[in-house]
Design a protein around this motif. Structure first.
Motif, mmCIF file in Angstrom:
data_model
loop_
_atom_site.group_PDB
_atom_site.id
_atom_site.type_symbol
_atom_site.label_atom_id
_atom_site.label_comp_id
_atom_site.label_asym_id
_atom_site.label_seq_id
_atom_site.Cartn_x
_atom_site.Cartn_y
_atom_site.Cartn_z
ATOM 1 N N PRO A 146 -9.188 2.172 3.586
ATOM 2 C CA PRO A 146 -9.587 1.581 2.302
ATOM 3 C C PRO A 146 -9.275 2.498 1.124
ATOM 4 N N SER A 147 -9.465 3.802 1.309
ATOM 5 C CA SER A 147 -9.189 4.744 0.222
ATOM 6 C C SER A 147 -7.713 4.722 -0.145
ATOM 7 N N LEU A 148 -6.847 4.619 0.857
ATOM 8 C CA LEU A 148 -5.410 4.572 0.607
ATOM 9 C C LEU A 148 -5.028 3.280 -0.106
ATOM 10 N N ALA A 149 -5.589 2.146 0.343
ATOM 11 C CA ALA A 149 -5.279 0.857 -0.277
ATOM 12 C C ALA A 149 -5.749 0.815 -1.729
ATOM 13 N N LEU A 150 -6.938 1.342 -1.979
ATOM 14 C CA LEU A 150 -7.470 1.341 -3.345
ATOM 15 C C LEU A 150 -6.679 2.283 -4.247
ATOM 16 N N ASN A 151 -6.206 3.393 -3.686
ATOM 17 C CA ASN A 151 -5.403 4.331 -4.469
ATOM 18 C C ASN A 151 -4.118 3.678 -4.976
ATOM 19 N N ALA A 152 -3.477 2.886 -4.109
ATOM 20 C CA ALA A 152 -2.210 2.264 -4.482
ATOM 21 C C ALA A 152 -2.380 1.231 -5.581
ATOM 22 N N VAL A 153 -3.546 0.594 -5.643
ATOM 23 C CA VAL A 153 -3.752 -0.497 -6.590
ATOM 24 C C VAL A 153 -4.493 -0.048 -7.847
ATOM 25 N N THR A 154 -5.460 0.847 -7.690
ATOM 26 C CA THR A 154 -6.313 1.231 -8.820
ATOM 27 C C THR A 154 -6.018 2.611 -9.374
ATOM 28 N N SER A 203 1.459 -2.762 1.415
ATOM 29 C CA SER A 203 0.728 -3.166 2.613
ATOM 30 C C SER A 203 -0.103 -4.410 2.311
ATOM 31 N N PRO A 204 -0.267 -5.308 3.298
ATOM 32 C CA PRO A 204 -1.145 -6.468 3.102
ATOM 33 C C PRO A 204 -2.584 -6.075 2.779
ATOM 34 N N ASP A 205 -3.014 -4.892 3.238
ATOM 35 C CA ASP A 205 -4.377 -4.440 2.965
ATOM 36 C C ASP A 205 -4.650 -4.253 1.477
ATOM 37 N N GLN A 206 -3.612 -4.187 0.684
ATOM 38 C CA GLN A 206 -3.768 -3.982 -0.761
ATOM 39 C C GLN A 206 -3.975 -5.289 -1.511
ATOM 40 N N LEU A 207 -3.869 -6.442 -0.814
ATOM 41 C CA LEU A 207 -4.012 -7.729 -1.487
ATOM 42 C C LEU A 207 -5.408 -7.909 -2.080
ATOM 43 N N PRO A 250 -7.830 -5.525 -2.913
ATOM 44 C CA PRO A 250 -8.052 -4.691 -4.109
ATOM 45 C C PRO A 250 -7.219 -5.150 -5.306
ATOM 46 N N TYR A 251 -5.993 -5.602 -5.055
ATOM 47 C CA TYR A 251 -5.136 -6.078 -6.136
ATOM 48 C C TYR A 251 -5.776 -7.287 -6.835
ATOM 49 N N ALA A 252 -6.306 -8.228 -6.022
ATOM 50 C CA ALA A 252 -6.960 -9.407 -6.586
ATOM 51 C C ALA A 252 -8.208 -9.020 -7.382
ATOM 52 N N ILE A 253 -8.981 -8.055 -6.863
ATOM 53 C CA ILE A 253 -10.194 -7.603 -7.563
ATOM 54 C C ILE A 253 -9.850 -7.058 -8.941
ATOM 55 N N ILE A 254 -8.822 -6.203 -8.991
ATOM 56 C CA ILE A 254 -8.436 -5.599 -10.270
ATOM 57 C C ILE A 254 -7.927 -6.659 -11.240
ATOM 58 N N LYS A 255 -7.105 -7.576 -10.771
ATOM 59 C CA LYS A 255 -6.550 -8.623 -11.623
ATOM 60 C C LYS A 255 -7.641 -9.551 -12.168
ATOM 61 N N MET A 256 -8.635 -9.830 -11.357
ATOM 62 C CA MET A 256 -9.685 -10.771 -11.751
ATOM 63 C C MET A 256 -10.727 -10.154 -12.677
ATOM 64 N N PHE A 257 -11.084 -8.874 -12.431
ATOM 65 C CA PHE A 257 -12.281 -8.322 -13.069
ATOM 66 C C PHE A 257 -12.035 -7.119 -13.972
ATOM 67 N N SER A 258 -10.795 -6.690 -14.152
ATOM 68 C CA SER A 258 -10.547 -5.485 -14.957
ATOM 69 C C SER A 258 -10.962 -5.641 -16.411
ATOM 70 N N HIS A 259 -11.042 -6.888 -16.883
ATOM 71 C CA HIS A 259 -11.420 -7.112 -18.285
ATOM 72 C C HIS A 259 -12.932 -7.102 -18.484
ATOM 73 N N ILE A 260 -13.699 -7.045 -17.382
ATOM 74 C CA ILE A 260 -15.165 -7.004 -17.478
ATOM 75 C C ILE A 260 -15.627 -5.608 -17.088
ATOM 76 N N PRO A 261 -16.157 -4.820 -18.016
ATOM 77 C CA PRO A 261 -16.549 -3.427 -17.725
ATOM 78 C C PRO A 261 -17.541 -3.340 -16.562
#
Length: 611
Positions: free
Chosen positions: A145-153, A315-319, A321-332
């Motif tokens: 999870p740490s690796l997947a989150l690093n790639a996206v966030t 990696s598919p594991d990044q899907l 975290p990628y969706a989380i960032i895209k959906m919620f990055s505008h909400i602090p």
């Protein structure tokens, strides 16, 4: 492509870690204060059903489930959803067929039963397999999870790894099992928030549940009744439902991490209630992880993030975290809250592993073999805490090693199934067969483990191509349309689409031309069943043959599952604990009558009843 987190997001993640650590401090200075091994490892056997039920759910799940199930659904469809039909069935069988045996025999670990049923060698080997399995799994659950989150966030991989390892080791070693159980409740809530937030936000963004379903159905993702008998299909109706049954049987019926939690409530009825309460929690959690995959596909069905040159996820594991960032990055803070949920899934699994490994080390390795039988309880508790810290450090060390190997995540999952199936086979022989003996069972375990190792490592080394469902970039700006069809699901109308990416088509043809031994193409979902059945069949036959030359030992009824006790014993024997109770009552009645008679005869009472 990565989107940096804001200060608010980091604050939320830090608060999650702080709350988890504070729970450990609280239980270090309250209650029994972790002064005995029973308090530290078994929570004093007086835990409430509520936290145990949540902990069973949180231990059953992991960050690999939070990240992996949505990505599998995204790439291969919803067929694996049928796994949820088998999961509760396996849980019920474990509840009534396996769990009563552990309480009847009053064991401290799941593997102590194996010594009483077969012998010390069987107990030691099973404990060693569990230890190796959980140590490797811990490292992967911490690193992936740490690796997947690093790639996206852009969140530092090693900052995440070290922070999680230190906090987990801290509250596990200070607060013992009570701290682990109550932090699991807190972390399970965060896990639920994460997976539910993605579904709600995604459904709103797409335009409603019906629109999500229509897009996923047109994309071939809605699959429930692929009843093919082809063993090479990744997910079918048959391997999904059997996998659910066997995984729950192994987890709730033989796995120390779960057995330890159920033993902590103190009696069988309460343990069965805790298990039953956990089943709907697990089912609900899995429903949302599958829905996450469907929703993410409906959002990116025409601009796949794994093919889009602007994102190009590795990696598919990044899907997820990628969706989380895209959906919620505008909400602090909301992205941070969801990422805290992913980290919570890691923490709950690692803390459960650390605590259960400590219990196995103390009860299955140190006490039976070492001098510490003469240790005081306070020193034994101190030793257990040192061992917990050691496992936390070992987990962190292995994580650094894991980072240097390609494909360790897949290899560890194969290892997890490779051990689980044969171990389940051992317990099935012990609890359901009167014929089984130690030598025959060990031979069966050797065969089952060897077969699973051959299948697992063979399939991993050959890397047989697994066809994915259609992925498209036709909706991406400034990109040519790319369609990658799935050549195995012939019932989908999507096969009529033209292939515009000739390179991909050629690579698929080349893959088919490369010879791979048929067994290595088999779906990994069959491995556990094959391993378990190999142990049962070989172990039973070998035990039967051995019993022809050596007179079998007498086995008491409590060693067997309640499902078969009446089959083997027409007149049920009383268990040793009940037998002692009856003897105690009988002695009291006998001697009280004797004393009463002597007093009525005006004689002095006897000096010692035992005489």
């Amino acid at each position: 492509m990565s989107v940096l987190l804001g200060i608010t997001d980091y604050v939320v993640i830090a608060l999650m870690l702080a709350v988890s650590a504070s729970v450990g401090i609280f239980f270090r200075f309250t209650g029994g204060r972790q002064k005995t091994t029973q308090e530290f490892l078994m929570a004093g056997k007086n835990m409430h059903i509520f936290p145990v039920a949540f902990s069973l759910m949180a231990t059953y799940m992991s960050a690999i489930s939070v990240l992996g199930v949505p990505s599998e659904t995204y790439l291969y469809g919803t067929q694996f959803f049928i796994w949820m039909l088998g999961m509760p069935l396996g849980g019920v069988i474990a509840c009534y067929g396996f769990l009563p045996v552990f309480f009847d025999m009053d064991v401290s670990t799941a593997y102590e039963y194996l010594e009483k049923r077969f012998g010390k060698t069987t107990r030691t080997i099973a404990s060693l397999l569990f230890t190796i399995q959980m140590i490797l799994y811990m490292a992967v659950v911490l690193y992936a999870p740490s690796l997947a989150l690093n790639a996206v966030t852009g969140l530092s991989t090693w900052t995440s790894v070290i922070s999680l390892a230190v906090v987990c080791t801290f509250y596990c070693s200070l607060g013992g099992l009570k701290a682990v159980l109550w932090t699991d409740v807190f972390q399970a809530i965060l896990m639920y928030i994460t997976i539910m937030a993605v579904v709600v936000s995604g459904v709103i963004a797409v335009g409603g549940i019906s629109e999500v379903y229509n897009i996923a159905n047109e994309g071939g993702r809605i699959i429930f009744f692929n009843t093919t008998a082809d063993l090479t299909e990744r997910y079918t109706f048959w391997n999904s439902i059997l996998s659910g049954i066997l995984f729950s049987l192994h987890t709730f019926g033989t796995n120390q991490a779960q057995i330890q939690r159920m033993l902590s409530v103190g009696d069988l009825k309460r343990a069965q209630k805790a298990l039953f309460y956990s089943l709907p929690l697990i089912l609900l959690f899995n429903v949302f992880t599958f829905l996450d995959g469907v929703v993410i596909y409906s959002i990116y069905h025409d601009c796949d993030p794994m093919l889009n040159e602007n994102t190009k996820l590795e990696s598919p594991d990044q899907l997820m975290p990628y969706a989380i960032i895209k959906m919620f990055s505008h909400i602090p803070g909301l992205s941070g809250l969801c990422i805290a949920g992913v980290f919570s899934a890691s923490l709950s699994t690692i803390s459960s592993a650390v605590n259960s490994l400590t219990a196995v080390t103390m009860e299955d390795f140190i006490r039976p073999y070492c001098f510490c039988k003469r240790l005081t309880e306070s020193w034994a508790a101190f030793l257990a805490k040192v061992i917990a810290v050691g496992y936390g450090g070992l987990c962190l060390l292995l994580t650094f090693i894991v980072a240097n190997f390609r494909g360790v995540l897949e290899a560890s999952n194969i290892m997890f199934g490779m051990v689980g199936g044969p171990v389940l086979g051992i317990y099935m022989l012990g609890m359901f067969s009167k014929t089984a003996n130690e030598k025959g069972t060990l031979l069966g375990m050797l065969v089952g483990f060897t077969v699973n190792a051959w299948l697992g490592f063979g399939s991993y080394a050959n890397q047989a191509k697994v066809p994915k469902l259609v992925q498209s970039t036709e909706g991406c700006p400034y990109m040519n349309t790319t369609l990658i069809p799935n050549i195995s699901y012939t019932q989908n109308s999507l096969l009529n689409l033209n292939i515009s990416n000739n390179v991909e088509a050629l690579s698929l043809l080349e893959e088919e031309e490369r010879y791979i031994f048929p067994a290595y193409k088999m779906s990994f979902l069959w491995f556990s069943m094959i391993g378990a059945m190999a142990v049962v069949i070989v172990g039973y036959i070998a035990s039967f043959v051995i019993n022809l030359f050596i007179e079998p030992t007498d086995v008491s009824p409590e060693y067997f599952s309640p499902f078969v006790r009446k089959l083997y014993f027409k007149t049920m024997k009383v268990s040793p604990k009940e037998d002692n109770k009856h003897l105690e009552v009988e002695m009291k009645e006998k001697y009280s009558t004797k004393i009463h008679t002597i007093y009525n005869g005006h004689l002095q009472p006897v000096a010692s009843l035992s005489s």
